[in-house]
Design a protein around this motif. Structure first.
Motif, mmCIF file in Angstrom:
data_model
loop_
_atom_site.group_PDB
_atom_site.id
_atom_site.type_symbol
_atom_site.label_atom_id
_atom_site.label_comp_id
_atom_site.label_asym_id
_atom_site.label_seq_id
_atom_site.Cartn_x
_atom_site.Cartn_y
_atom_site.Cartn_z
ATOM 1 N N GLY A 8 0.930 -1.315 -0.002
ATOM 2 C CA GLY A 8 -0.191 -0.027 -0.091
ATOM 3 C C GLY A 8 0.787 1.275 -0.155
ATOM 4 N N ILE A 9 0.590 1.945 -1.121
ATOM 5 C CA ILE A 9 1.586 3.143 -1.192
ATOM 6 C C ILE A 9 0.923 4.709 -0.965
ATOM 7 C CG2 ILE A 9 3.278 2.342 -2.908
ATOM 8 C CD1 ILE A 9 1.638 3.679 -4.828
ATOM 9 N N GLY A 10 -0.423 4.631 -0.205
ATOM 10 C CA GLY A 10 -0.886 5.511 0.150
ATOM 11 C C GLY A 10 -1.877 6.377 -0.784
ATOM 12 N N ALA A 11 -2.571 7.621 -0.661
ATOM 13 C CA ALA A 11 -3.206 7.906 -1.685
ATOM 14 C C ALA A 11 -2.730 8.816 -2.578
ATOM 15 C CB ALA A 11 -4.443 8.738 -0.553
ATOM 16 N N GLY A 12 -1.709 9.018 -2.465
ATOM 17 C CA GLY A 12 -1.002 9.694 -3.723
ATOM 18 C C GLY A 12 0.151 10.773 -3.143
ATOM 19 N N ASP A 13 0.290 11.051 -2.193
ATOM 20 C CA ASP A 13 1.480 11.684 -1.375
ATOM 21 C C ASP A 13 2.710 10.681 -1.319
ATOM 22 O OD1 ASP A 13 3.299 13.187 -0.032
ATOM 23 O OD2 ASP A 13 1.834 14.431 1.005
ATOM 24 N N PRO A 14 3.753 10.789 -1.869
ATOM 25 C CA PRO A 14 4.829 10.030 -1.707
ATOM 26 C C PRO A 14 5.323 9.688 -0.117
ATOM 27 C CG PRO A 14 5.412 11.437 -3.421
ATOM 28 C CD PRO A 14 4.147 11.836 -2.825
ATOM 29 N N ASP A 15 4.785 10.850 0.609
ATOM 30 C CA ASP A 15 5.146 10.762 2.255
ATOM 31 C C ASP A 15 4.346 9.906 2.812
ATOM 32 O OD1 ASP A 15 7.343 12.551 1.974
ATOM 33 O OD2 ASP A 15 6.348 14.361 2.505
ATOM 34 N N LEU A 118 -8.593 -2.287 1.362
ATOM 35 C CA LEU A 118 -9.993 -1.506 1.202
ATOM 36 C C LEU A 118 -10.329 -1.215 -0.293
ATOM 37 C CD1 LEU A 118 -12.104 -0.232 2.695
ATOM 38 C CD2 LEU A 118 -10.676 2.023 2.556
ATOM 39 N N TYR A 119 -11.311 -2.037 -0.857
ATOM 40 C CA TYR A 119 -11.792 -1.842 -2.194
ATOM 41 C C TYR A 119 -10.649 -2.111 -3.225
ATOM 42 C CZ TYR A 119 -16.352 -0.799 -0.612
ATOM 43 O OH TYR A 119 -17.515 -0.810 -0.020
ATOM 44 N N GLY A 144 -1.526 0.472 3.842
ATOM 45 C CA GLY A 144 -1.078 1.606 3.443
ATOM 46 C C GLY A 144 -2.129 2.812 4.037
ATOM 47 N N ILE A 145 -1.618 3.788 3.903
ATOM 48 C CA ILE A 145 -2.688 5.045 4.181
ATOM 49 C C ILE A 145 -3.864 5.188 3.221
ATOM 50 C CG2 ILE A 145 -3.059 7.489 4.722
ATOM 51 C CD1 ILE A 145 -0.295 7.618 5.737
ATOM 52 N N SER A 146 -5.128 4.860 3.486
ATOM 53 C CA SER A 146 -6.073 4.697 2.471
ATOM 54 C C SER A 146 -6.615 6.334 2.213
ATOM 55 C CB SER A 146 -7.382 3.886 3.042
ATOM 56 O OG SER A 146 -7.957 4.660 4.124
ATOM 57 N N SER A 147 -7.426 6.327 1.035
ATOM 58 C CA SER A 147 -7.956 7.654 1.007
ATOM 59 C C SER A 147 -8.941 7.957 1.839
ATOM 60 C CB SER A 147 -8.827 7.570 -0.568
ATOM 61 O OG SER A 147 -9.841 6.667 -0.437
#
Length: 271
Positions: A8-15, A118-119, A144-147
């Motif tokens: 999971g790489i998060g919602a779009g922010d590389p951080d 998640l989905y 990862g950090i979800s939306s």
């Protein structure tokens, strides 16, 4: 034995990458990237930017493949079979990539937007590949950090209120009615902006909406649903026209009157 990371790489922010995700990146030999076409080419670019930010050049390979098309015209009883066909087609792509591009003792990875639990279909598709028995591997899932988490954080709110449940659903299910007994509803995968159905019901509902969460083009809108819905529709249409695609999520927060949570009376159905 081959090993696969689902990261999971998060919602779009590389951080958004966790330390566990970075560790998994560093142990990977080959990254498999599914290309969704020219319109969404910036999603592939963002994945490459994430790899470039955390890994030395020349220490890994990336292999791209075209993501199978899903029949998005299927409705009603045909929806689930259409999704099943798409997942099976994806399994065929995954199987080929792992068999042809990953050595017997190599480690590969799929980079998943948000949180793979998640989905997202990736773990389920990998299970289907294993069931076919053509290629053998073990895999793990890195959260990862979800939306959904990003939405709440960016709006500086929680997903639920004291002693109250929260429900995560889709636009397709929201069209059937607001869930009974739940006043905080997170909605994903809503291409039809179903929140508009509830803007004129007279209920006291707030909306917290976000698009391209964590990305440079991030858009945030919040406020009373009746007042805010037309603005969101306009902003969403402009953003989609500009980029050619949109990923958005929102939270509906209903404020029950003194008589307590409402039932389904007066809530419009999917007609």
């Amino acid at each position: 034995m081959r090993k696969i990371h689902v990261i999971g790489i998060g919602a779009g922010d590389p951080d958004h990458l966790t330390l566990q995700a970075v560790k998994a990146l560093k142990s990977t030999d080959v990254f498999f990237v599914l290309d969704k076409g020219e319109v969404k080419s910036d999603l592939v670019r963002l994945r490459r930017d994430i790899l470039g930010a955390h890994l030395p050049e020349g220490t890994y390979r990336t292999v791209e493949a075209r993501d199978p098309q899903r029949d998005r015209t299927a409705e009603g009883a045909g929806y689930s079979p259409a999704v099943g066909d798409w997942r099976s087609a994806r399994a065929g792509v995954f199987e080929r990539l792992i068999a042809e591009e990953l050595g017997e003792d190599g480690t590969g990875a799929f980079l998943v937007w948000g949180d793979p639990s998640l989905y997202d279909s990736t773990p389920g598709v990998l299970e289907e590949v294993l069931e076919r028995g053509v290629v053998v591997f073990e895999y793990d899932v890195v959260p990862g950090i979800s939306s959904v988490s990003s939405l709440a954080a960016r709006h500086r709110t929680g997903l639920n209120r004291v002693a109250r449940p929260v429900q995560i659903t889709t636009g397709r299910r929201l069209a059937e009615g607001l869930p009974e007994g739940v006043d905080d509803v997170v909605v994903m995968l809503d291409a039809h902006q179903t929140f508009q159905r509830y803007a004129g019901t007279g209920e006291d509902i707030d909306i917290y909406w976000g698009a391209y969460l964590g990305m440079p083009d991030e858009i945030l809108v919040s406020g009373p649903l009746a007042e805010t819905a037309p603005h969101i529709v306009e902003v969403r249409a402009q953003a989609r026209e500009r980029k050619g695609w949109i990923m958005d999520t929102y939270l509906l927060r209903r404020h029950p009157g003194p008589e307590g949570p409402p039932g389904d009376e007066g809530v419009p159905g999917p007609g």
